[in-house]
Motif scaffolding. Structure first.
Motif, PDB file in Angstrom:
ATOM      1  N   VAL A  11       0.836  -1.215   0.000  1.00 55.28           N
ATOM      2  CA  VAL A  11       0.000   0.000   0.000  1.00 55.28           C
ATOM      3  C   VAL A  11       0.865   1.257   0.000  1.00 55.28           C
ATOM      4  O   VAL A  11       0.439   2.312  -0.491  1.00 55.28           O
ATOM      5  CB  VAL A  11      -0.952   0.003   1.220  1.00 55.28           C
ATOM      6  N   ASP A  12       2.086   1.139   0.544  1.00 56.03           N
ATOM      7  CA  ASP A  12       2.985   2.299   0.534  1.00 56.03           C
ATOM      8  C   ASP A  12       3.388   2.668  -0.887  1.00 56.03           C
ATOM      9  O   ASP A  12       3.487   3.854  -1.242  1.00 56.03           O
ATOM     10  CB  ASP A  12       4.227   2.012   1.383  1.00 56.03           C
ATOM     11  N   ALA A  33     -15.877  -9.596   2.730  1.00 55.31           N
ATOM     12  CA  ALA A  33     -14.607 -10.216   3.125  1.00 55.31           C
ATOM     13  C   ALA A  33     -13.705  -9.167   3.766  1.00 55.31           C
ATOM     14  O   ALA A  33     -13.576  -8.059   3.244  1.00 55.31           O
ATOM     15  CB  ALA A  33     -13.909 -10.825   1.909  1.00 55.31           C
ATOM     16  N   PRO A  34     -13.080  -9.475   4.920  1.00 58.60           N
ATOM     17  CA  PRO A  34     -12.219  -8.492   5.585  1.00 58.60           C
ATOM     18  C   PRO A  34     -10.985  -8.158   4.743  1.00 58.60           C
ATOM     19  O   PRO A  34     -10.425  -9.026   4.073  1.00 58.60           O
ATOM     20  CB  PRO A  34     -11.823  -9.180   6.891  1.00 58.60           C
ATOM     21  N   VAL A  35     -10.572  -6.875   4.777  1.00 53.72           N
ATOM     22  CA  VAL A  35      -9.411  -6.407   4.039  1.00 53.72           C
ATOM     23  C   VAL A  35      -8.402  -5.830   5.031  1.00 53.72           C
ATOM     24  O   VAL A  35      -8.776  -4.990   5.865  1.00 53.72           O
ATOM     25  CB  VAL A  35      -9.786  -5.352   2.994  1.00 53.72           C
ATOM     26  N   VAL A  36      -7.153  -6.273   4.974  1.00 53.43           N
ATOM     27  CA  VAL A  36      -6.109  -5.808   5.882  1.00 53.43           C
ATOM     28  C   VAL A  36      -4.979  -5.204   5.053  1.00 53.43           C
ATOM     29  O   VAL A  36      -4.505  -5.811   4.095  1.00 53.43           O
ATOM     30  CB  VAL A  36      -5.557  -6.967   6.747  1.00 53.43           C
ATOM     31  N   ARG A  37      -4.546  -4.005   5.432  1.00 52.44           N
ATOM     32  CA  ARG A  37      -3.457  -3.329   4.733  1.00 52.44           C
ATOM     33  C   ARG A  37      -2.112  -3.825   5.290  1.00 52.44           C
ATOM     34  O   ARG A  37      -1.915  -3.868   6.508  1.00 52.44           O
ATOM     35  CB  ARG A  37      -3.570  -1.808   4.904  1.00 52.44           C
ATOM     36  N   THR A  38      -1.188  -4.203   4.396  1.00 53.58           N
ATOM     37  CA  THR A  38       0.122  -4.706   4.820  1.00 53.58           C
ATOM     38  C   THR A  38       1.233  -4.088   3.981  1.00 53.58           C
ATOM     39  O   THR A  38       1.013  -3.657   2.849  1.00 53.58           O
ATOM     40  CB  THR A  38       0.220  -6.244   4.681  1.00 53.58           C
ATOM     41  N   ARG A  42       8.432  -4.475   5.236  1.00 54.00           N
ATOM     42  CA  ARG A  42       8.687  -3.916   6.575  1.00 54.00           C
ATOM     43  C   ARG A  42       7.931  -4.670   7.665  1.00 54.00           C
ATOM     44  O   ARG A  42       7.933  -4.253   8.826  1.00 54.00           O
ATOM     45  CB  ARG A  42       8.301  -2.434   6.592  1.00 54.00           C
ATOM     46  N   ASN A  43       7.286  -5.762   7.285  1.00 53.50           N
ATOM     47  CA  ASN A  43       6.533  -6.591   8.231  1.00 53.50           C
ATOM     48  C   ASN A  43       5.441  -5.798   8.951  1.00 53.50           C
ATOM     49  O   ASN A  43       5.108  -6.068  10.104  1.00 53.50           O
ATOM     50  CB  ASN A  43       7.490  -7.232   9.245  1.00 53.50           C
ATOM     51  N   GLU A  44       4.861  -4.825   8.265  1.00 57.95           N
ATOM     52  CA  GLU A  44       3.780  -4.024   8.836  1.00 57.95           C
ATOM     53  C   GLU A  44       2.431  -4.613   8.431  1.00 57.95           C
ATOM     54  O   GLU A  44       2.223  -4.958   7.268  1.00 57.95           O
ATOM     55  CB  GLU A  44       3.872  -2.573   8.364  1.00 57.95           C
ATOM     56  N   GLY A  45       1.523  -4.730   9.407  1.00 58.44           N
ATOM     57  CA  GLY A  45       0.193  -5.266   9.147  1.00 58.44           C
ATOM     58  C   GLY A  45       0.091  -6.761   9.337  1.00 58.44           C
ATOM     59  O   GLY A  45      -1.004  -7.323   9.212  1.00 58.44           O
ATOM     60  N   THR A  46       1.214  -7.423   9.655  1.00 57.20           N
ATOM     61  CA  THR A  46       1.196  -8.884   9.791  1.00 57.20           C
ATOM     62  C   THR A  46       0.331  -9.317  10.975  1.00 57.20           C
ATOM     63  O   THR A  46      -0.471 -10.259  10.861  1.00 57.20           O
ATOM     64  CB  THR A  46       2.623  -9.428   9.983  1.00 57.20           C
ATOM     65  N   LEU A  50      -3.065 -11.668  10.870  1.00 55.66           N
ATOM     66  CA  LEU A  50      -3.224 -12.917  11.614  1.00 55.66           C
ATOM     67  C   LEU A  50      -4.454 -12.870  12.513  1.00 55.66           C
ATOM     68  O   LEU A  50      -5.191 -13.863  12.650  1.00 55.66           O
ATOM     69  CB  LEU A  50      -1.971 -13.197  12.447  1.00 55.66           C
ATOM     70  N   LEU A  51      -4.690 -11.696  13.137  1.00 59.50           N
ATOM     71  CA  LEU A  51      -5.859 -11.540  14.003  1.00 59.50           C
ATOM     72  C   LEU A  51      -7.146 -11.660  13.197  1.00 59.50           C
ATOM     73  O   LEU A  51      -8.100 -12.340  13.611  1.00 59.50           O
ATOM     74  CB  LEU A  51      -5.804 -10.172  14.705  1.00 59.50           C
ATOM     75  N   ALA A  52      -7.167 -11.036  12.009  1.00 63.51           N
ATOM     76  CA  ALA A  52      -8.354 -11.106  11.158  1.00 63.51           C
ATOM     77  C   ALA A  52      -8.591 -12.526  10.665  1.00 63.51           C
ATOM     78  O   ALA A  52      -9.743 -12.982  10.573  1.00 63.51           O
ATOM     79  CB  ALA A  52      -8.188 -10.159   9.967  1.00 63.51           C
TER      80      ALA A  52
END
Length: 685
Positions: A11-12, A33-38, A42-46, A50-52
């Motif tokens: 996304v960056d 459906a859930p959408v998660v930004r990662t 940089r291992n951001e959003g991981t 996992l929680l979602a």
């Protein structure tokens, strides 16, 4: 059906390009459906992802999302689903997905289904439905389905993406104006490849030398702890020598994939292929082929492994098959010795250059032939996404480097070890042979002659019975031997007619004169003792090497050399060259060490003056034969390491076997033309 979770990665990069994604709208378009930004690098959003995923799994509810492909396709799917339901429990794939794969005529899925009982009728019926559907929609089903998917993605993109400035010039665009420039692109590319080449095959030589020395010392250590015999020879020469030979490649392999990983992760590799594609395509090669072929100047092993960067199987296979035609660093010592033995220094550079050029020309010819025969078909268009430039992460580089390098150790290493043991067996057996001379008796005779001469010419004039009785004489002998040793070490790599050699020889003479001046009484006796001792060692070494050479001639590998001699005689080669070439299949450097054994010289390398002298004195060899031998070594079978890696890359023994046979056949034909043509032109005398 299973819950769906979408990870919206990079996304960056999208925001840098001026693209803003509406997560909530995207979720609505995918039926909730859930959408998660990662940001993966940089291992951001991981953690959020996992929680979602855990929450979606706990709810155990599918969002029911299903892409509609149109009435004709959906009707065909409904016909297929009942047919596949019976096979579903055996193959464990979702029925709808399986139906789509059969409509797309997926070869792997059909192969998997064919292994199941009562699947033939199902596959035949699926083929009929696919053909009917193709007639209905008026095009290939696979293309139609892909088009529907892209249309669906395009519609969603229009709804969720806010593009602030579609025509903005990005940082990547600015860099590409230089790196892919018509004028500067190629020079920059060649400069980077020069850096990679030197990184792999210059810096890599340092740790390779450490590994080689370490295994040499390990062999000496274990050898000293074992009694002489076949077991010691097997362990030291076969196993330790074989493993050491494999591991010396590892630093180069690691550095190669370090460089490739950096170039890939930065995004430059795609640009390199774009720059080289036009030139390489003229010879049936893809633009990406240039990089592994360039690395082939160092070693065929990383060149073959480097072909992984080619996605198209035909391009990969052509690159794999022609890469051994590059003059790798293992062939260079063979060229060096033969050129030094048979060619004047004024033309040596031209001779070496001609061999390298011949390899490149043959590579282009064979690539064109393969493209028109074994791998014919429409040339793959050069279509490649140019990703934005990015700074690679250390973790990503290390992972890529290790994953690729470890395959070499796991697969190629075991095969090379087995082959090394086999070659040890062929050169050492049969262990009992009938020699033409009684070498033990000749050695005893040489020692008796030495003892008699020392007694008459050294001990008797000094009225002593043993040299140990005169400590001053012992010290003087040691002093003279030290001067000789120092001179031999200093001149080991010098030509005898060089100015530096003459200077060192003068210095040695002056030192000897000084020693004589300081010890006028004992100098003559000490010098005579040193001379006789050196003569004895030289004679014993000559007998030992002569015995070893005769044993090799009568070994299984020697018998093989005699067997192939009729085939290679038209090339100007005798059985000695035949044995060397057969042994050289293990590794091209082995050609030299085998020649050293055959010519009764012991271990030899490219700096061995004795081997150069012996080759030059062989009446069966001349400059034309030497050049023909260089041509043959250039072209014939890849080494075992290359063949093993080729098997790993193609997942079949068919192509390594083909490469061995075609390479050797091509070598014979080209060498025959060179040798016989040279004789007709009067170069064979």
């Amino acid at each position: 059906e299973h819950p769906l979770l979408l990870a919206l990665n990079m996304v960056d990069v999208a925001e840098d390009l001026g693209v803003k994604i509406d997560d909530s709208k995207l979720s609505q378009c995918l039926n909730g459906a859930p959408v998660v930004r990662t940001i993966g690098v940089r291992n951001e959003g991981t953690d959020a992802m996992l929680l979602a995923a855990a929450e979606a799994s706990d709810n155990k509810q599918s969002n029911g999302f299903k892409l509609d492909y149109g009435s004709d396709v959906e009707e065909a799917i409904k016909k297929l689903e009942p047919l596949l339901a019976a096979l579903h429990n055996e193959i464990k794939f979702p029925v709808r997905w399986l139906a789509f794969k059969l409509l797309e005529n997926d070869a792997n899925i059909k192969k998997s289904l064919a292994k199941l009982s009562n699947s033939d009728s199902v596959i035949n019926e699926c083929d009929k439905i696919r053909i009917e559907l193709s007639h209905k929609i008026g095009e290939d089903v696979e293309l139609f389905v892909a088009g529907q998917r892209y249309q669906f993605v395009g519609k969603i993109y229009q709804q969720i993406a806010d593009v602030r400035d579609a025509h903005a010039i990005t940082t990547s665009d600015k860099i590409d104006k230089v790196l892919t420039n018509r004028l500067f692109g190629l020079p920059i590319f060649f400069g980077l490849m020069w850096v990679v080449f030197n990184l792999v095959f210059t810096i890599g030589d340092i740790p390779s030398g450490w590994i080689e020395d370490a295994f040499g010392k390990l062999g000496e250590l274990i050898g000293s702890a074992m009694s002489d015999g076949p077991l010691k020879s097997l362990v030291v020469d076969g196993i330790i020598g074989g493993v050491g030979g494999v591991l010396t490649f590892v630093p180069g392999i690691i550095l190669l994939f370090l460089a490739i990983s950096i170039l890939e992760d930065t995004g430059y590799m795609a640009r390199a292929a774009f720059i080289m594609d036009r030139m390489m395509r003229r010879f049936g090669l893809h633009g990406k082929s240039f990089i592994p072929l360039l690395l082939g100047f160092g070693c065929s092993v990383p060149a073959i492994m480097g072909s992984r960067m080619l996605e198209n199987p035909r391009d990969r296979m052509i690159t794999i098959l022609v890469s051994p035609l590059m003059s790798c660093s293992a062939k260079l010592p063979v060229y060096t010795v033969l050129i030094a033995a048979f060619f004047d220094p004024s033309v040596a550079g031209n001779v070496l250059f001609s061999i390298y050029i011949l390899g490149i020309v043959l590579l282009m010819i064979m690539a064109s032939i393969y493209r028109k025969t074994l791998f014919k078909g429409e040339s793959e268009p050069f279509v490649m996404e140019l990703p934005p430039y990015r700074v690679p992460t250390l973790k990503s580089i290390v992972l890529h480097m290790w994953e690729r390098s470890s395959l070499y150790l796991k697969k190629a290493g075991t095969i090379i070890l087995a082959a090394s043991i086999l070659m040890w067996f062929l050169t050492n057996y049969p262990s009992e042979v009938e020699y033409s001379k009684d070498y033990d008796a000749l050695t005893v005779q040489a020692e008796e002659t030495y003892t008699r001469q020392v007694g008459e010419e050294v001990l008797a004039p000094l009225n002593i019975e043993d040299i140990e009785q005169n400590e001053q004489l012992i010290a003087l002998v040691g002093e003279i031997q030290d001067v000789n040793t120092e001179f031999d070490e200093a001149t080991a790599e010098l030509e005898e007619d060089s100015a530096e050699y003459a200077e060192l020889e003068t210095a040695k003479t002056e030192k000897m004169q000084q020693i004589e001046t300081d010890n006028p009484v004992l100098y003559a006796s000490a010098a005579k003792y040193v001379e006789l001792t050196a003569s004895l060692e030289e004679e014993k070494t000559h007998l030992e090497n002569e015995q070893t050479g005769e044993k090799l001639e009568k070994s299984y590998s020697g018998q093989l050399g005699k067997f192939v001699e009729p085939v290679i005689q038209p090339l100007g080669f005798d059985w000695r060259v035949g044995v060397s070439l057969v042994a050289g299949v293990t590794a091209k450097e082995v050609v030299l060490s085998t020649m050293g054994t055959i010519y009764s010289l012991g271990e030899t390398d490219e700096n061995s003056k004795s081997l150069k002298h012996a080759l030059a004195q062989d009446p069966n060899l001349n400059p034309l034969v030497a050049y023909s031998l260089m041509v043959f070594v250039l072209i014939y079978s890849p080494c075992l390491a290359a063949l093993a890696v080729m098997k790993r890359e193609t997942n079949s023994w068919k192509w390594p076997a083909f490469s061995l046979l075609y390479g050797t056949a091509l070598a014979w034909v080209v060498t025959f033309i060179v040798y016989q043509g040279g004789k007709l032109l009067g170069f064979g005398s």
